[in-house]
Design an enzyme around this catalytic site. Structure first.
Site, PDB file in Angstrom:
ATOM      1  N   ARG A  73       0.850  -1.184   0.000  1.00 33.22           N
ATOM      2  CA  ARG A  73       0.000   0.000   0.000  1.00 33.22           C
ATOM      3  C   ARG A  73       0.890   1.240   0.000  1.00 33.22           C
ATOM      4  O   ARG A  73       2.037   1.192   0.439  1.00 33.22           O
ATOM      5  CB  ARG A  73      -0.907   0.023   1.228  1.00 33.22           C
ATOM      6  CG  ARG A  73      -1.872  -1.153   1.348  1.00 33.22           C
ATOM      7  CD  ARG A  73      -2.684  -1.017   2.634  1.00 33.22           C
ATOM      8  NE  ARG A  73      -3.685  -2.089   2.775  1.00 33.22           N
ATOM      9  CZ  ARG A  73      -3.488  -3.217   3.446  1.00 33.22           C
ATOM     10  NH1 ARG A  73      -2.312  -3.422   4.045  1.00 33.22           N
ATOM     11  NH2 ARG A  73      -4.421  -4.134   3.525  1.00 33.22           N
ATOM     12  N   LYS A 127      -2.402  -2.410   8.002  1.00 33.17           N
ATOM     13  CA  LYS A 127      -3.609  -1.921   8.660  1.00 33.17           C
ATOM     14  C   LYS A 127      -3.784  -2.604  10.011  1.00 33.17           C
ATOM     15  O   LYS A 127      -3.475  -3.777  10.171  1.00 33.17           O
ATOM     16  CB  LYS A 127      -4.835  -2.194   7.783  1.00 33.17           C
ATOM     17  CG  LYS A 127      -4.972  -1.248   6.597  1.00 33.17           C
ATOM     18  CD  LYS A 127      -6.288  -1.482   5.888  1.00 33.17           C
ATOM     19  CE  LYS A 127      -6.489  -0.475   4.762  1.00 33.17           C
ATOM     20  NZ  LYS A 127      -7.786  -0.683   4.072  1.00 33.17           N
ATOM     21  N   HIS A 186      -2.333   2.470  -5.566  1.00 28.74           N
ATOM     22  CA  HIS A 186      -3.340   1.424  -5.372  1.00 28.74           C
ATOM     23  C   HIS A 186      -3.595   0.652  -6.667  1.00 28.74           C
ATOM     24  O   HIS A 186      -3.849  -0.560  -6.637  1.00 28.74           O
ATOM     25  CB  HIS A 186      -4.637   2.035  -4.852  1.00 28.74           C
ATOM     26  CG  HIS A 186      -5.370   1.131  -3.908  1.00 28.74           C
ATOM     27  ND1 HIS A 186      -4.801   0.645  -2.747  1.00 28.74           N
ATOM     28  CD2 HIS A 186      -6.621   0.601  -3.953  1.00 28.74           C
ATOM     29  CE1 HIS A 186      -5.665  -0.131  -2.113  1.00 28.74           C
ATOM     30  NE2 HIS A 186      -6.768  -0.177  -2.832  1.00 28.74           N
ATOM     31  N   ARG A 224      -0.932  -1.837  -6.937  1.00 30.40           N
ATOM     32  CA  ARG A 224      -1.195  -2.937  -6.000  1.00 30.40           C
ATOM     33  C   ARG A 224      -2.224  -3.892  -6.606  1.00 30.40           C
ATOM     34  O   ARG A 224      -2.082  -5.117  -6.511  1.00 30.40           O
ATOM     35  CB  ARG A 224      -1.688  -2.355  -4.674  1.00 30.40           C
ATOM     36  CG  ARG A 224      -2.126  -3.382  -3.620  1.00 30.40           C
ATOM     37  CD  ARG A 224      -2.450  -2.621  -2.337  1.00 30.40           C
ATOM     38  NE  ARG A 224      -3.292  -3.362  -1.412  1.00 30.40           N
ATOM     39  CZ  ARG A 224      -2.840  -4.215  -0.496  1.00 30.40           C
ATOM     40  NH1 ARG A 224      -1.544  -4.453  -0.404  1.00 30.40           N
ATOM     41  NH2 ARG A 224      -3.670  -4.816   0.330  1.00 30.40           N
ATOM     42  N   HIS A 283      -4.647  -8.897   3.746  1.00 32.23           N
ATOM     43  CA  HIS A 283      -6.095  -8.832   3.906  1.00 32.23           C
ATOM     44  C   HIS A 283      -6.527  -9.682   5.102  1.00 32.23           C
ATOM     45  O   HIS A 283      -6.160 -10.857   5.193  1.00 32.23           O
ATOM     46  CB  HIS A 283      -6.806  -9.360   2.650  1.00 32.23           C
ATOM     47  CG  HIS A 283      -6.706  -8.438   1.477  1.00 32.23           C
ATOM     48  ND1 HIS A 283      -6.909  -8.856   0.169  1.00 32.23           N
ATOM     49  CD2 HIS A 283      -6.432  -7.112   1.404  1.00 32.23           C
ATOM     50  CE1 HIS A 283      -6.762  -7.839  -0.643  1.00 32.23           C
ATOM     51  NE2 HIS A 283      -6.474  -6.763   0.074  1.00 32.23           N
ATOM     52  N   TYR A 330     -10.193 -10.196  -6.845  1.00 31.84           N
ATOM     53  CA  TYR A 330      -9.248 -10.232  -7.952  1.00 31.84           C
ATOM     54  C   TYR A 330      -9.483 -11.405  -8.899  1.00 31.84           C
ATOM     55  O   TYR A 330      -8.923 -11.447  -9.988  1.00 31.84           O
ATOM     56  CB  TYR A 330      -7.812 -10.278  -7.419  1.00 31.84           C
ATOM     57  CG  TYR A 330      -7.436  -9.007  -6.703  1.00 31.84           C
ATOM     58  CD1 TYR A 330      -7.195  -7.838  -7.416  1.00 31.84           C
ATOM     59  CD2 TYR A 330      -7.364  -8.964  -5.320  1.00 31.84           C
ATOM     60  CE1 TYR A 330      -6.882  -6.662  -6.765  1.00 31.84           C
ATOM     61  CE2 TYR A 330      -7.052  -7.790  -4.663  1.00 31.84           C
ATOM     62  CZ  TYR A 330      -6.812  -6.638  -5.388  1.00 31.84           C
ATOM     63  OH  TYR A 330      -6.514  -5.475  -4.739  1.00 31.84           O
TER      64      TYR A 330
END
Length: 299
Positions: A148, A172, A237, A240, A263, A272
């Protein structure tokens, strides 16, 4: 007990027991405080009809925003039930607003090739500009490792493992993960490290801190313009997304991709798979036992 005190206790639990990030806690605080202000009854004591009226007031919002607010309420009432403050969770009888996750924008292989061709040419030669080597490494990490933007610019210098095969990422929710470095990335990393002080706190220092996300966006779009790619189609992004999509096209395992992207939920990674439909059809036609039966029977 007042709604404010209940919300504070809920936030304390989310921070202490679930490790919620500051941004997550702030979002919960905003959503619950707003709900308490809109609710005619006390939020902590509200019933099903009160909450249906509250959700009706959210109809003007995007479905994703309304769904987020309902999620905050569900967790809040589940906490009150666990604490013995009430006997039921009224939000369980409220349907979640239907949302459709937008498909990610991606770059074609040709566009990625054009970006790398421009970056590599600018960083070539015996004494290439420092900024050009930095740009090439950032491109390698965005597309080669799927970082990210915030993860990339804030990389500590010590995050690069001694073996050079991995980089430690703080993602995150302040969760750490190891991301593999390609051989290409390691070679460019070796070229970049001599350009920064050995005691630098950051891999990409700038002034008294590290490179900003805004400056990263600017640098990428400037590179895209020089490479003949629409600058508005390029962002950290998007790179990514391209990393994930192109890796799946190459046969990557979805679980491995989930770990590399950081994730928490594999459902986020599954988005994806939309670009891989052609490969899946080909896989069924060529690899399924029925396809072999057809070949044997001469069909």
């Amino acid at each position: 007990m007042s709604d404010g005190a209940r919300i504070d206790r809920f936030l304390e639990m989310m921070a202490a027991e679930r490790g919620a990030s500051r941004n997550t806690l702030a979002a919960y605080a905003r959503d619950l405080t707003q709900a308490a202000e809109l609710m005619k009854a006390t939020l902590g004591d509200a019933g099903l009809e009160d909450l249906r009226g509250l959700m009706a007031s959210y109809r003007g919002l995007a479905a994703s925003s309304a769904a987020r607010k309902l999620s905050a309420l569900r967790q809040f009432y589940a906490f009150l039930v666990d604490e013995g403050d009430r006997a039921d969770n009224p939000t369980l009888d409220i349907a979640r607003p239907s949302t459709r996750r937008p498909l990610p924008r991606i770059l074609s292989h040709n566009h990625v090739d054009a970006l790398f061709a421009a970056a590599e040419e600018e960083a070539s030669g015996e004494h290439p500009p420092r900024a050009a080597v930095r740009m090439l490494l950032m491109l390698e990490l965005l597309y080669g490792s799927g970082l990210r933007a915030s993860e990339l610019v804030s990389l500590p210098r010590r995050s690069v493992q001694a073996s050079g095969e991995f980089v430690m990422i703080r993602g995150k929710g302040d969760k750490d993960r190891l991301v593999p470095l390609s051989q290409r990335s390691r070679r460019v990393m070796d070229r970049w490290l001599p350009h920064i002080a050995s005691d630098s706190a950051w891999l990409f220092p700038s002034g008294k801190s590290h490179l900003s996300r805004i400056r990263l966006y600017q640098l990428l779009r400037e590179l895209a313009a020089r490479a003949g790619v629409d600058p508005m189609a390029v962002s950290p992004h998007v790179l990514r997304h391209a990393f994930a999509t192109h890796l799946l096209e190459g046969g990557a395992d979805l679980r491995a991709l989930q770990m590399m992207l950081g994730h928490a939920d594999i459902a986020t990674t599954e988005i994806y798979t939309h670009v891989d439909s052609a490969r899946l059809v080909e896989l069924v036609n060529k690899r399924h036992p029925l396809a072999h039966m057809d070949a044997v029977r001469g069909r």
